[in-house]
Scaffold this motif. Structure first.
Motif, PDB file in Angstrom:
ATOM      1  N   GLY A   1       0.806  -1.218   0.000  1.00  0.00           N
ATOM      2  CA  GLY A   1       0.000   0.000   0.000  1.00  0.00           C
ATOM      3  C   GLY A   1       0.836   1.264   0.000  1.00  0.00           C
ATOM      4  N   ASP A   2       2.040   1.176   0.534  1.00  0.00           N
ATOM      5  CA  ASP A   2       2.898   2.353   0.623  1.00  0.00           C
ATOM      6  C   ASP A   2       3.860   2.478  -0.546  1.00  0.00           C
ATOM      7  N   TYR A   3       3.777   1.591  -1.530  1.00  0.00           N
ATOM      8  CA  TYR A   3       4.754   1.596  -2.618  1.00  0.00           C
ATOM      9  C   TYR A   3       4.640   2.845  -3.487  1.00  0.00           C
ATOM     10  N   GLU A   4       3.412   3.285  -3.774  1.00  0.00           N
ATOM     11  CA  GLU A   4       3.240   4.500  -4.591  1.00  0.00           C
ATOM     12  C   GLU A   4       3.829   5.707  -3.875  1.00  0.00           C
ATOM     13  N   TYR A   5       3.568   5.801  -2.580  1.00  0.00           N
ATOM     14  CA  TYR A   5       4.139   6.890  -1.783  1.00  0.00           C
ATOM     15  C   TYR A   5       5.661   6.813  -1.786  1.00  0.00           C
ATOM     16  N   TYR A   6       6.184   5.598  -1.698  1.00  0.00           N
ATOM     17  CA  TYR A   6       7.637   5.391  -1.709  1.00  0.00           C
ATOM     18  C   TYR A   6       8.233   5.842  -3.045  1.00  0.00           C
ATOM     19  N   LYS A   7       7.572   5.484  -4.165  1.00  0.00           N
ATOM     20  CA  LYS A   7       8.071   5.873  -5.486  1.00  0.00           C
ATOM     21  C   LYS A   7       8.058   7.387  -5.654  1.00  0.00           C
ATOM     22  N   GLU A   8       7.001   8.063  -5.174  1.00  0.00           N
ATOM     23  CA  GLU A   8       6.928   9.516  -5.279  1.00  0.00           C
ATOM     24  C   GLU A   8       8.053  10.172  -4.483  1.00  0.00           C
ATOM     25  N   ASN A   9       8.297   9.691  -3.279  1.00  0.00           N
ATOM     26  CA  ASN A   9       9.343  10.274  -2.443  1.00  0.00           C
ATOM     27  C   ASN A   9      10.731   9.991  -2.995  1.00  0.00           C
ATOM     28  N   GLN A  10      10.934   8.881  -3.657  1.00  0.00           N
ATOM     29  CA  GLN A  10      12.224   8.596  -4.268  1.00  0.00           C
ATOM     30  C   GLN A  10      12.521   9.605  -5.365  1.00  0.00           C
ATOM     31  N   GLY A  11      11.512   9.967  -6.165  1.00  0.00           N
ATOM     32  CA  GLY A  11      11.699  10.967  -7.220  1.00  0.00           C
ATOM     33  C   GLY A  11      12.028  12.324  -6.646  1.00  0.00           C
ATOM     34  N   ILE A  12      11.358  12.690  -5.563  1.00  0.00           N
ATOM     35  CA  ILE A  12      11.628  13.965  -4.914  1.00  0.00           C
ATOM     36  C   ILE A  12      13.030  13.979  -4.329  1.00  0.00           C
ATOM     37  N   THR A  13      13.406  12.892  -3.701  1.00  0.00           N
ATOM     38  CA  THR A  13      14.730  12.809  -3.092  1.00  0.00           C
ATOM     39  C   THR A  13      15.818  12.898  -4.152  1.00  0.00           C
ATOM     40  N   LYS A  14      15.637  12.232  -5.286  1.00  0.00           N
ATOM     41  CA  LYS A  14      16.625  12.291  -6.360  1.00  0.00           C
ATOM     42  C   LYS A  14      16.741  13.707  -6.912  1.00  0.00           C
ATOM     43  N   SER A  15      15.624  14.407  -7.054  1.00  0.00           N
ATOM     44  CA  SER A  15      15.695  15.775  -7.576  1.00  0.00           C
ATOM     45  C   SER A  15      16.375  16.702  -6.568  1.00  0.00           C
ATOM     46  N   TYR A  16      16.146  16.466  -5.261  1.00  0.00           N
ATOM     47  CA  TYR A  16      16.844  17.272  -4.255  1.00  0.00           C
ATOM     48  C   TYR A  16      18.344  17.038  -4.305  1.00  0.00           C
ATOM     49  N   TYR A  17      18.755  15.790  -4.515  1.00  0.00           N
ATOM     50  CA  TYR A  17      20.182  15.508  -4.630  1.00  0.00           C
ATOM     51  C   TYR A  17      20.785  16.192  -5.847  1.00  0.00           C
ATOM     52  N   LEU A  18      20.066  16.171  -6.955  1.00  0.00           N
ATOM     53  CA  LEU A  18      20.550  16.817  -8.172  1.00  0.00           C
ATOM     54  C   LEU A  18      20.684  18.325  -7.973  1.00  0.00           C
ATOM     55  N   ILE A  19      19.687  18.947  -7.363  1.00  0.00           N
ATOM     56  CA  ILE A  19      19.741  20.390  -7.104  1.00  0.00           C
ATOM     57  C   ILE A  19      20.876  20.709  -6.138  1.00  0.00           C
ATOM     58  N   PHE A  20      21.067  19.875  -5.124  1.00  0.00           N
ATOM     59  CA  PHE A  20      22.148  20.089  -4.164  1.00  0.00           C
ATOM     60  C   PHE A  20      23.507  19.993  -4.854  1.00  0.00           C
ATOM     61  N   ILE A  21      23.694  19.004  -5.713  1.00  0.00           N
ATOM     62  CA  ILE A  21      24.964  18.844  -6.417  1.00  0.00           C
ATOM     63  C   ILE A  21      25.216  20.030  -7.353  1.00  0.00           C
ATOM     64  N   LEU A  22      24.184  20.472  -8.069  1.00  0.00           N
ATOM     65  CA  LEU A  22      24.350  21.621  -8.965  1.00  0.00           C
ATOM     66  C   LEU A  22      24.681  22.892  -8.191  1.00  0.00           C
ATOM     67  N   SER A  23      24.023  23.123  -7.065  1.00  0.00           N
ATOM     68  CA  SER A  23      24.319  24.325  -6.288  1.00  0.00           C
ATOM     69  C   SER A  23      25.709  24.247  -5.665  1.00  0.00           C
ATOM     70  N   LEU A  24      26.134  23.046  -5.276  1.00  0.00           N
ATOM     71  CA  LEU A  24      27.486  22.874  -4.773  1.00  0.00           C
ATOM     72  C   LEU A  24      28.509  23.149  -5.866  1.00  0.00           C
ATOM     73  N   LEU A  25      28.216  22.715  -7.081  1.00  0.00           N
ATOM     74  CA  LEU A  25      29.104  22.976  -8.215  1.00  0.00           C
ATOM     75  C   LEU A  25      29.200  24.471  -8.504  1.00  0.00           C
ATOM     76  N   ILE A  26      28.080  25.185  -8.426  1.00  0.00           N
ATOM     77  CA  ILE A  26      28.088  26.637  -8.642  1.00  0.00           C
ATOM     78  C   ILE A  26      28.926  27.327  -7.576  1.00  0.00           C
ATOM     79  N   SER A  27      28.800  26.900  -6.322  1.00  0.00           N
ATOM     80  CA  SER A  27      29.617  27.484  -5.253  1.00  0.00           C
ATOM     81  C   SER A  27      31.095  27.215  -5.467  1.00  0.00           C
ATOM     82  N   ILE A  28      31.431  26.027  -5.901  1.00  0.00           N
ATOM     83  CA  ILE A  28      32.836  25.696  -6.163  1.00  0.00           C
ATOM     84  C   ILE A  28      33.381  26.547  -7.305  1.00  0.00           C
ATOM     85  N   ILE A  29      32.581  26.760  -8.343  1.00  0.00           N
ATOM     86  CA  ILE A  29      33.010  27.606  -9.459  1.00  0.00           C
ATOM     87  C   ILE A  29      33.250  29.032  -8.980  1.00  0.00           C
TER      88      ILE A  29
END
Length: 111
Positions: free
Chosen positions: A10-38
């Motif tokens: 029953g919680d699998y759909e919720y789990y899949k949605e949160n995985q997508g959100i978590t992956k996008s947060y990681y991507l945004i975090f990595i990009l912002s870290l790259l901008i700071s390093i530049i």
């Protein structure tokens, strides 16, 4: 492929949605870290190459903006989340309270 361990069907759909959100947060975090390093690297390059002659001064504010903007954005996203209410039922109750106008005000009903 199956469901991940610890996640019920029953919680699998919720789990899949949160995985997508978590992956996008990681991507945004990595990009912002790259901008700071530049930004930090650009400031270091200006310090090494142009600081003794005080040339190319435009690089200083540009690199400081690149260096500090992601930090400010992340703080503005994290700090409100720390102080928000975790009790959703209390929030719904507070939103559903009706506001009654005072007698004699412009919004009062005419009888």
């Amino acid at each position: 492929m199956g469901t991940p361990k610890g996640v019920e069907n029953g919680d699998y759909e919720y789990y899949k949605e949160n995985q997508g959100i978590t992956k996008s947060y990681y991507l945004i975090f990595i990009l912002s870290l790259l901008i700071s390093i530049i930004g930090g690297s650009l400031l270091g390059w200006w310090l090494h190459k142009y600081h003794p002659t005080n040339r190319q001064l435009w690089m200083v504010p540009f690199s400081l903006i690149l260096f500090f903007t992601p930090v400010i954005v992340w703080l503005s996203l994290i700090i409100p989340d720390l102080f928000s209410s975790k009790n959703e039922q209390e929030d719904v109750y507070n939103m559903n309270q009706r506001i009654h106008p005072l007698d004699g005000s412009l919004c009062a009903l005419k009888r």
